[in-house]
Design a protein around this motif. Structure first.
Motif, PDB file in Angstrom:
ATOM      1  N   HIS A  64      89.262 103.421  70.222  1.00  0.00           N
ATOM      2  CA  HIS A  64      88.534 103.114  71.457  1.00  0.00           C
ATOM      3  C   HIS A  64      88.541 101.613  71.732  1.00  0.00           C
ATOM      4  O   HIS A  64      88.417 101.190  72.883  1.00  0.00           O
ATOM      5  N   TRP A  67      92.917  99.892  72.757  1.00  0.00           N
ATOM      6  CA  TRP A  67      93.556  99.777  74.073  1.00  0.00           C
ATOM      7  C   TRP A  67      92.933  98.679  74.936  1.00  0.00           C
ATOM      8  O   TRP A  67      93.517  98.262  75.950  1.00  0.00           O
ATOM      9  N   CYS A 226      83.515 103.965  85.849  1.00  0.00           N
ATOM     10  CA  CYS A 226      83.624 105.319  85.284  1.00  0.00           C
ATOM     11  C   CYS A 226      82.255 105.905  84.935  1.00  0.00           C
ATOM     12  O   CYS A 226      82.148 106.782  84.064  1.00  0.00           O
ATOM     13  N   LYS A 245      83.773 107.102  79.211  1.00  0.00           N
ATOM     14  CA  LYS A 245      85.107 106.616  79.546  1.00  0.00           C
ATOM     15  C   LYS A 245      84.993 105.251  80.223  1.00  0.00           C
ATOM     16  O   LYS A 245      83.988 104.933  80.847  1.00  0.00           O
ATOM     17  N   SER A 248      90.807 101.676  82.836  1.00  0.00           N
ATOM     18  CA  SER A 248      92.022 101.014  82.384  1.00  0.00           C
ATOM     19  C   SER A 248      92.842 100.581  83.595  1.00  0.00           C
ATOM     20  O   SER A 248      93.303 101.424  84.366  1.00  0.00           O
ATOM     21  N   ALA A 251      96.484 102.010  82.923  1.00  0.00           N
ATOM     22  CA  ALA A 251      96.661 103.452  83.152  1.00  0.00           C
ATOM     23  C   ALA A 251      96.201 103.876  84.542  1.00  0.00           C
ATOM     24  O   ALA A 251      96.497 104.973  84.994  1.00  0.00           O
ATOM     25  N   LYS A 253      93.189 104.645  85.455  1.00  0.00           N
ATOM     26  CA  LYS A 253      92.257 105.766  85.353  1.00  0.00           C
ATOM     27  C   LYS A 253      91.193 105.439  84.319  1.00  0.00           C
ATOM     28  O   LYS A 253      91.292 104.468  83.560  1.00  0.00           O
ATOM     29  N   CYS A 254      90.185 106.284  84.272  1.00  0.00           N
ATOM     30  CA  CYS A 254      89.150 106.185  83.241  1.00  0.00           C
ATOM     31  C   CYS A 254      89.680 106.866  81.980  1.00  0.00           C
ATOM     32  O   CYS A 254      90.283 107.948  82.055  1.00  0.00           O
ATOM     33  N   ARG A 255      89.468 106.227  80.831  1.00  0.00           N
ATOM     34  CA  ARG A 255      90.007 106.766  79.587  1.00  0.00           C
ATOM     35  C   ARG A 255      89.091 106.426  78.407  1.00  0.00           C
ATOM     36  O   ARG A 255      88.199 105.593  78.515  1.00  0.00           O
TER      37      ARG A 255
END
Length: 256
Positions: A64, A67, A226, A245, A248, A251, A253-255
Motif C-alpha cells: 500500500h 505505489w 476516493c 482507496k 493514483s 493509473a 483511478k482509486c486503488r
C-alpha cells in the motif's frame, strides 16, 4: 483562499463524496519519505487501541506504500515506514476539544516534555476514547467530519498529526460502509495516514503553493478524491486490513 479539505468528510446513508476523477498536482511542499507512526491514545478507554497499533505496523510495511512512489518529488522519495512507540494520555482529559485551542497545545506540550520527538518522518495519529467530541474550524466531529490531519510549525520543521475520533456513536454509519466497526476505523485511519504522507504540511498552507504538496484544487487530497471507497490489503505483519482507496495519477483511478 480556503483549501478544499484536509479531512475525511462524513457521509450520510447512500451518499458518497468520492469524485469521478482527479489530478493531483505538486506544489513544492514536503512529503513524508519513510513514515514513522506514533499512535497517541487520548483517554483511558480508547477502543481497539492494540489492534490499531497492529494496523499501523502492517500497513506502513506493505505494498500500500510502495505505489506511492509515483508521488516522489525532486528532493524526496516515498517508501515504506515503521511503527514507533505509542503514547497514552490519561490525565487532564476533556470531553470536548478544539484543534487550535486544545489539540495543538497538547502536542506541543508532549514535544516540550520529551514525550514525542518530532522529525521529518514522524506522524502522530491521535485516537480518542468514546464520548469525546472535536471541533476544527467550527466544524464538529461526527457531524461534519470523521477525521482529519494537521500540521504545527515546530522549530525549523513541523509536527504532523492526525485526529481520529471514536468511530462508534454518531460516527457509526457515516464513516464507513463496512459492518465491522474496526474495519471502518482502519479505513478512516488509512485515509489520514496516506494524506499525511503525500501532503504533510497542508495544515499550515494558505495558498496553492509550498508548503502544500500533492493536491487537487477541485477535490482536495489523495484520499478525498476516493472518499469512502474501501478495499483490503495484506499488511507486512501477515494480517489483512481494510483501507480506503487512494487516487493514483498514474493509473487514473482509486486503488489500494
Amino acid at each position: 483562499m480556503k483549501l478544499v479539505n484536509n479531512g475525511l468528510a462524513l457521509k450520510t446513508e447512500g451518499e458518497s463524496f468520492a469524485a469521478a476523477s482527479g489530478n493531483l498536482k505538486y506544489y513544492g511542499g514536503p512529503v513524508i519519505s519513510n513514515v514513522e507512526v506514533h499512535p497517541i491514545f487520548y483517554g483511558s478507554s480508547v477502543n481497539y487501541a492494540s489492534q490499531i497499533t497492529g494496523f499501523y505496523a502492517g500497513v506502513v510495511d506493505s505494498t500500500h506504500m510502495d505505489w506511492l512512489s509515483e508521488y516522489n518529488t525532486g528532493s524526496q522519495s516515498i517508501g515504506r515506514g515503521t511503527l514507533g512507540n505509542s503514547i497514552s494520555v490519561t490525565t487532564g482529559i476533556k470531553s470536548s476539544l478544539d484543534d487550535v485551542n486544545d489539540i495543538q497545545p497538547l502536542l506541543l506540550k508532549l514535544a516540550q516534555n520529551g514525550q514525542i520527538t518530532p522529525n521529518a518522518n514522524t506522524y502522530y495519529p491521535i485516537h480518542f476514547a468514546p464520548g469525546i467530541s472535536i471541533t476544527q474550524g467550527g466544524s464538529k466531529s461526527c457531524q461534519v467530519f470523521c477525521a482529519y490531519h494537521g500540521t504545527i510549525k515546530y522549530g525549523s520543521g513541523y509536527i504532523y498529526y492526525g485526529v481520529i475520533p471514536d468511530q462508534g456513536g454518531s460516527c457509526a454509519g457515516g464513516c464507513g460502509s463496512d459492518s465491522n466497526a474496526f474495519n471502518n476505523l482502519c479505513s478512516v485511519s488509512s485515509h489520514e495516514l496516506i494524506e499525511a504522507v503525500t501532503d504533510a504540511a497542508v495544515g499550515v498552507a494558505t495558498d496553492y503553493a509550498s508548503p502544500l504538496a500533492w493536491y487537487d484544487q477541485t477535490n482536495g487530497e489523495i484520499g478525498d478524491i476516493c472518499n469512502a471507497q474501501q478495499g483490503t490489503i495484506a499488511g507486512g505483519n501477515g494480517q489483512t486490513y481494510t483501507v480506503q482507496k487512494e487516487w493514483s495519477n498514474k493509473a487514473k483511478k482509486c486503488r489500494v
